[in-house]
Scaffold this motif. Structure first.
Motif, short mmCIF file in Angstrom:
data_model
loop_
_atom_site.label_atom_id
_atom_site.label_comp_id
_atom_site.label_asym_id
_atom_site.label_seq_id
_atom_site.Cartn_x
_atom_site.Cartn_y
_atom_site.Cartn_z
N PRO A 136 0.93 -0.79 -0.49
CA PRO A 136 0.20 -0.03 -0.18
C PRO A 136 1.27 1.14 0.20
O PRO A 136 2.08 1.67 0.75
CB PRO A 136 -1.03 -0.66 1.37
CG PRO A 136 -0.46 -0.88 2.00
CD PRO A 136 0.61 -2.12 1.09
N ALA A 137 0.12 2.42 -0.48
CA ALA A 137 0.55 4.02 -0.34
C ALA A 137 1.48 4.28 0.70
O ALA A 137 -0.07 4.00 1.04
CB ALA A 137 0.40 4.71 -1.26
N PRO A 138 2.23 5.01 1.02
CA PRO A 138 2.00 5.31 2.31
C PRO A 138 1.88 6.29 2.65
O PRO A 138 0.80 7.00 1.50
CB PRO A 138 3.51 6.09 2.53
CG PRO A 138 3.79 6.32 1.25
CD PRO A 138 3.46 4.75 0.66
N LEU A 139 0.51 7.16 3.79
CA LEU A 139 -0.31 7.45 3.85
C LEU A 139 0.67 9.27 3.80
O LEU A 139 1.53 9.44 4.32
CB LEU A 139 -0.95 7.91 5.07
CG LEU A 139 -2.08 6.62 5.09
CD1 LEU A 139 -2.62 6.29 6.53
CD2 LEU A 139 -2.95 6.72 4.17
N ALA A 140 -0.07 10.57 3.19
CA ALA A 140 0.49 12.08 3.72
C ALA A 140 0.67 11.95 5.35
O ALA A 140 0.28 11.92 5.91
CB ALA A 140 -0.45 12.81 3.06
N PRO A 141 1.76 12.64 5.70
CA PRO A 141 2.11 12.98 6.49
C PRO A 141 1.65 14.11 7.70
O PRO A 141 0.08 14.49 6.59
CB PRO A 141 3.02 13.28 7.08
CG PRO A 141 3.42 13.98 5.58
CD PRO A 141 3.18 12.92 4.45
N GLN A 142 0.84 13.54 8.94
CA GLN A 142 -0.46 14.23 9.36
C GLN A 142 -0.12 16.29 9.61
O GLN A 142 1.17 16.37 9.66
CB GLN A 142 -0.55 14.30 11.05
CG GLN A 142 -0.75 14.56 11.69
CD GLN A 142 -2.02 14.12 12.58
OE1 GLN A 142 -1.23 13.72 13.53
NE2 GLN A 142 -3.03 15.00 13.58
N ALA A 143 -0.83 17.06 9.26
CA ALA A 143 -0.66 18.38 8.91
C ALA A 143 -0.26 18.65 10.43
O ALA A 143 -0.75 18.47 11.19
CB ALA A 143 -2.02 19.07 8.41
N ARG A 144 0.32 19.44 10.34
CA ARG A 144 0.97 20.53 11.77
C ARG A 144 0.48 21.56 12.68
O ARG A 144 -0.67 22.19 11.69
CB ARG A 144 2.49 21.28 11.76
CG ARG A 144 3.80 19.88 11.85
CD ARG A 144 5.00 20.64 10.62
NE ARG A 144 4.85 21.10 9.98
CZ ARG A 144 6.45 21.45 9.66
NH1 ARG A 144 7.42 22.14 10.18
NH2 ARG A 144 6.01 22.10 8.43
N LEU A 145 0.44 21.43 13.99
CA LEU A 145 -0.54 22.41 14.19
C LEU A 145 -0.47 24.19 13.47
O LEU A 145 -1.51 24.90 13.20
CB LEU A 145 -0.41 22.64 16.18
CG LEU A 145 -1.17 24.32 16.60
CD1 LEU A 145 -2.61 23.25 16.12
CD2 LEU A 145 -0.50 23.29 18.30
N PHE A 146 0.96 24.48 13.39
CA PHE A 146 0.77 25.70 12.98
C PHE A 146 0.36 26.05 11.73
O PHE A 146 0.16 26.94 11.35
CB PHE A 146 1.84 26.31 13.54
CG PHE A 146 2.88 28.43 12.64
CD1 PHE A 146 2.25 28.83 14.43
CD2 PHE A 146 2.50 28.56 12.21
CE1 PHE A 146 2.07 30.22 13.30
CE2 PHE A 146 3.55 29.21 11.86
CZ PHE A 146 2.52 30.82 12.88
N PRO A 147 1.09 25.34 10.57
CA PRO A 147 0.56 25.79 9.21
C PRO A 147 -1.33 25.42 9.41
O PRO A 147 -1.75 26.29 8.67
CB PRO A 147 1.14 24.85 8.46
CG PRO A 147 2.70 25.01 9.23
CD PRO A 147 1.92 24.67 11.08
N SER A 148 -1.96 24.27 9.94
CA SER A 148 -3.11 24.23 10.23
C SER A 148 -3.69 25.89 10.52
O SER A 148 -5.20 26.03 10.07
CB SER A 148 -3.40 23.42 10.83
OG SER A 148 -2.60 21.58 10.08
N LEU A 149 -3.55 25.99 11.73
CA LEU A 149 -3.93 27.30 12.54
C LEU A 149 -3.75 28.84 11.54
O LEU A 149 -5.19 29.37 11.63
CB LEU A 149 -2.04 27.69 13.67
CG LEU A 149 -3.00 28.98 14.66
CD1 LEU A 149 -4.60 28.37 15.10
CD2 LEU A 149 -2.82 28.71 15.38
N VAL A 150 -2.36 28.97 10.66
CA VAL A 150 -2.53 29.83 10.05
C VAL A 150 -3.64 29.70 9.09
O VAL A 150 -4.11 30.52 8.27
CB VAL A 150 -1.42 29.60 9.30
CG1 VAL A 150 -1.40 30.87 8.15
CG2 VAL A 150 -0.38 30.46 10.54
#
Length: 292
Positions: free
Chosen positions: A42-56
């Motif tokens: 299976p293809a690897p999943l995308a990395p989880q979004a970090r807090l600060f970029p998601s907050l922005v």
């Protein structure tokens, strides 16, 4: 015998002519086996979004979304606070009462937007199924709460500054230390935004979230604008539990000729602690509401 020997010889020649793969099937080499295993993995999943970029990202989205809808309400909040100060000018001449009126009216703008409107927004979001959309996004729950709270608190900056300046001129208070609003607005906004978001997310119905937001704003109005020394004991205790009280006290002390900055910093510190706790409670309420 001669015919039988000739037939066996012909079969042997035909077998040599036909490729081995046509008889036994394709032969997998070591390289082919490794390539097949890589394709089957299976293809690897995308990395989880970090807090600060998601907050922005959430902050910008909320800011652009609410810019058109909230500006008229911000004007109403500012006009309401200025109207209260004009009304109180007829019964308050100056002194501690004037400081309480100006400080309480200024922070009331923050309460109107960050507490009242945010409680209504999250109540509507929960009732309309909007939380399902945010739950599918690869962003941490804290980014959703903090982004929305920060966007709503940002709208309070112009109205709070205008109210504080107009009130200071109206009551003859010094404008020297109004720079303390740089700390009062975000800290009071964080505390009241977290409280408003928690109200909207925990309320079982949208109408109840609106009611709680209105009650919270009314409490900020009555307990913030009225001088503390003229309140009865039980009401004074309730005033100490209101997060905006410490922002009001910090702004009120800044009108002194020589403010006690240690006490001002203590009030702002309490407001910051309450802000962290209220935003943490709002994040927990978001997780709770999103999985239901």
């Amino acid at each position: 015998m001669r015919d039988r020997a000739g037939s066996e010889q012909e079969q042997h020649q035909v077998t040599n002519i036909v490729p081995a793969q046509a008889v036994t099937g394709p032969v997998r080499t070591a390289d082919d086996s490794r390539a097949g295993d890589e394709e089957a993995a299976p293809a690897p999943l995308a990395p989880q979004a970090r807090l600060f970029p998601s907050l922005v990202a959430v902050y910008r989205a909320q800011l652009s979304r609410a810019r058109v809808a909230r500006i008229p309400l911000l004007f109403v909040a500012t006009f309401q606070s200025v109207g209260i100060m004009v009304l109180m000018r007829g019964v308050v001449d100056g002194g501690l009462e004037a400081r309480a009126v100006v400080s309480g009216s200024s922070v009331l703008v923050v309460a109107f937007v960050a507490l009242n409107l945010l409680a209504q927004y999250f109540g509507q979001l929960r009732a309309g199924g909007g939380l399902d959309h945010y739950a599918t996004l690869p962003v941490p729950p804290a980014a959703v709460v903090l982004g929305a709270a920060g966007a709503y608190a940002s709208f309070t900056v112009p109205g709070t500054v205008v109210t504080a300046v107009v009130g200071s001129v109206l009551f003859g208070l010094p404008l020297t230390h109004l720079w303390v609003l740089v700390a009062v607005i975000p800290l009071s906004g964080a505390a009241l935004s977290g409280l408003g978001a928690a109200m909207g997310l925990l309320a079982p119905r949208q109408e109840l979230a609106t009611l709680l937001g209105q009650l919270g704003m009314s409490a900020a109005l009555l307990l913030g604008v009225l001088p503390a020394d003229q309140l009865p004991g039980p009401v004074d205790w309730a005033r100490d539990l209101l997060p905006s009280t410490y922002g009001v006290e910090a702004l009120s002390r800044s009108f002194d000729a020589h403010p006690d900055w240690a006490v001002v910093a203590l009030d702002l510190g309490v407001c910051a602690v309450v802000g962290v706790l209220s935003l943490a409670a709002a994040t927990w309420a978001y997780r709770r509401a999103a999985v239901r």
